[in-house]
Scaffold this active site. Structure first.
Site, short mmCIF file in Angstrom:
data_model
loop_
_atom_site.label_atom_id
_atom_site.label_comp_id
_atom_site.label_asym_id
_atom_site.label_seq_id
_atom_site.Cartn_x
_atom_site.Cartn_y
_atom_site.Cartn_z
CG ASP A 32 -2.02 1.00 1.18
OD1 ASP A 32 -3.18 0.56 1.16
OD2 ASP A 32 -1.75 2.22 1.16
CB ILE A 33 0.86 4.26 -2.17
CG1 ILE A 33 1.98 5.13 -2.69
CG2 ILE A 33 -0.40 5.08 -1.92
CD1 ILE A 33 1.73 5.69 -4.09
CG ASN A 88 -12.42 -0.49 4.02
OD1 ASN A 88 -12.78 -1.04 5.05
ND2 ASN A 88 -11.27 0.17 3.92
CD GLN A 95 -14.74 0.01 -2.52
OE1 GLN A 95 -15.94 -0.01 -2.30
NE2 GLN A 95 -14.16 -0.75 -3.44
CG HIS A 101 -8.61 -2.81 -2.14
ND1 HIS A 101 -9.57 -2.10 -2.83
CD2 HIS A 101 -8.35 -2.10 -1.03
CE1 HIS A 101 -9.86 -0.99 -2.17
NE2 HIS A 101 -9.14 -0.96 -1.06
CG PHE A 102 -9.33 -9.00 0.93
CD1 PHE A 102 -9.88 -9.15 -0.33
CD2 PHE A 102 -10.03 -9.51 2.01
CE1 PHE A 102 -11.11 -9.78 -0.52
CE2 PHE A 102 -11.25 -10.15 1.85
CZ PHE A 102 -11.79 -10.28 0.58
CG HIS A 103 -6.53 -2.56 3.36
ND1 HIS A 103 -5.77 -1.44 3.12
CD2 HIS A 103 -7.75 -2.31 2.83
CE1 HIS A 103 -6.51 -0.55 2.47
NE2 HIS A 103 -7.71 -1.06 2.27
P1 DGP Z 1 -9.54 1.64 0.62
O1 DGP Z 1 -9.74 2.85 1.47
O2 DGP Z 1 -9.93 0.35 1.36
O3 DGP Z 1 -10.23 1.76 -0.72
O4 DGP Z 1 -7.97 1.55 0.37
C1 DGP Z 1 -7.32 1.98 -0.79
C2 DGP Z 1 -5.85 1.90 -0.52
O5 DGP Z 1 -5.18 1.97 -1.76
C3 DGP Z 1 -5.29 3.03 0.34
O6 DGP Z 1 -4.80 2.49 1.57
C4 DGP Z 1 -4.16 3.62 -0.46
C5 DGP Z 1 -3.95 2.60 -1.57
N1 DGP Z 1 -3.58 3.19 -2.85
C6 DGP Z 1 -4.28 4.13 -3.54
N2 DGP Z 1 -3.64 4.45 -4.69
C7 DGP Z 1 -2.51 3.66 -4.72
C8 DGP Z 1 -1.45 3.53 -5.66
O7 DGP Z 1 -1.39 4.17 -6.71
N3 DGP Z 1 -0.48 2.64 -5.34
C9 DGP Z 1 -0.51 1.89 -4.19
N4 DGP Z 1 0.52 1.05 -3.98
N5 DGP Z 1 -1.49 1.99 -3.30
C10 DGP Z 1 -2.49 2.87 -3.56
#
Ligand code: DGP
Length: 145
Positions: A32-33, A88, A95, A101-103
């Site tokens: 996650d970024i 989420n 979300q 996606h699963f964290h």
């Molecule tokens: P959610 O809130 O459950 O939809 O989480 C989305 C997650 O995605 C959030 O923690 C940040 C991550 N994310 C968003 N854009 C990018 C990206 O371009 N690259 C990566 N690696 N993660 C991302």
């Protein structure tokens, strides 16, 4: 015209860079970024379903298989022994990227990781009986696809 693909589809297709940790025919996983703790990983079906209730059985099966394996590797790589898996669906349910996606979020000894209040209440048993019966009925009818 705006690209209808999600940012995760662009990552899966290699158009946006990521720290990839796993890939198979149906699944892609990367860091996650905006990590809540080191090793915070996103496990994503390649199928571009917006939310979990829209996901096919094949992708769901592949996610179910991959999550424990990826979690184990994340724990080993980070040295954490505890973790949360959170998923989420919908903007009011936190979300922000509309591609399932699963964290996987390691819980570190120093407290880094997921923190949230669960807001528990006491079950209303009359309501519980009605709802569980309704959910059972829906689950016993053939899936509409
Ligand atoms: P959610 O809130 O459950 O939809 O989480 C989305 C997650 O995605 C959030 O923690 C940040 C991550 N994310 C968003 N854009 C990018 C990206 O371009 N690259 C990566 N690696 N993660 C991302």
């Amino acid at each position: 015209m705006e690209d209808p693909r999600s940012i995760f589809t662009m990552i899966i297709q290699g158009e946006i860079p990521c720290h990839k940790v796993y890939e198979d025919d149906l699944i892609f996983a990367f860091l996650d970024i905006n990590p809540s703790s080191p090793g915070h990983t996103l496990v994503v079906p390649k199928e571009p379903a917006r939310s979990l209730d829209e996901l096919s059985d094949d992708s769901a099966q592949a996610i179910g298989r991959a999550l424990p394996r990826i979690s184990k590797a994340v724990l080993e790589a980070t040295g954490a022994s505890e973790f949360n898996v959170i998923q989420n669906n919908g903007p009011n349910a936190f979300q922000s990227v509309f591609h399932v996606h699963f964290h996987i979020i390691p819980k570190m000894e120093d407290g880094r990781g997921l923190t949230f209040p669960f807001n528990p209440s006491s079950i209303d048993h009359e309501d519980g009986a009605r709802l569980s019966s309704s959910i059972r009925d829906l689950l016993s009818s053939p899936p509409s696809q």
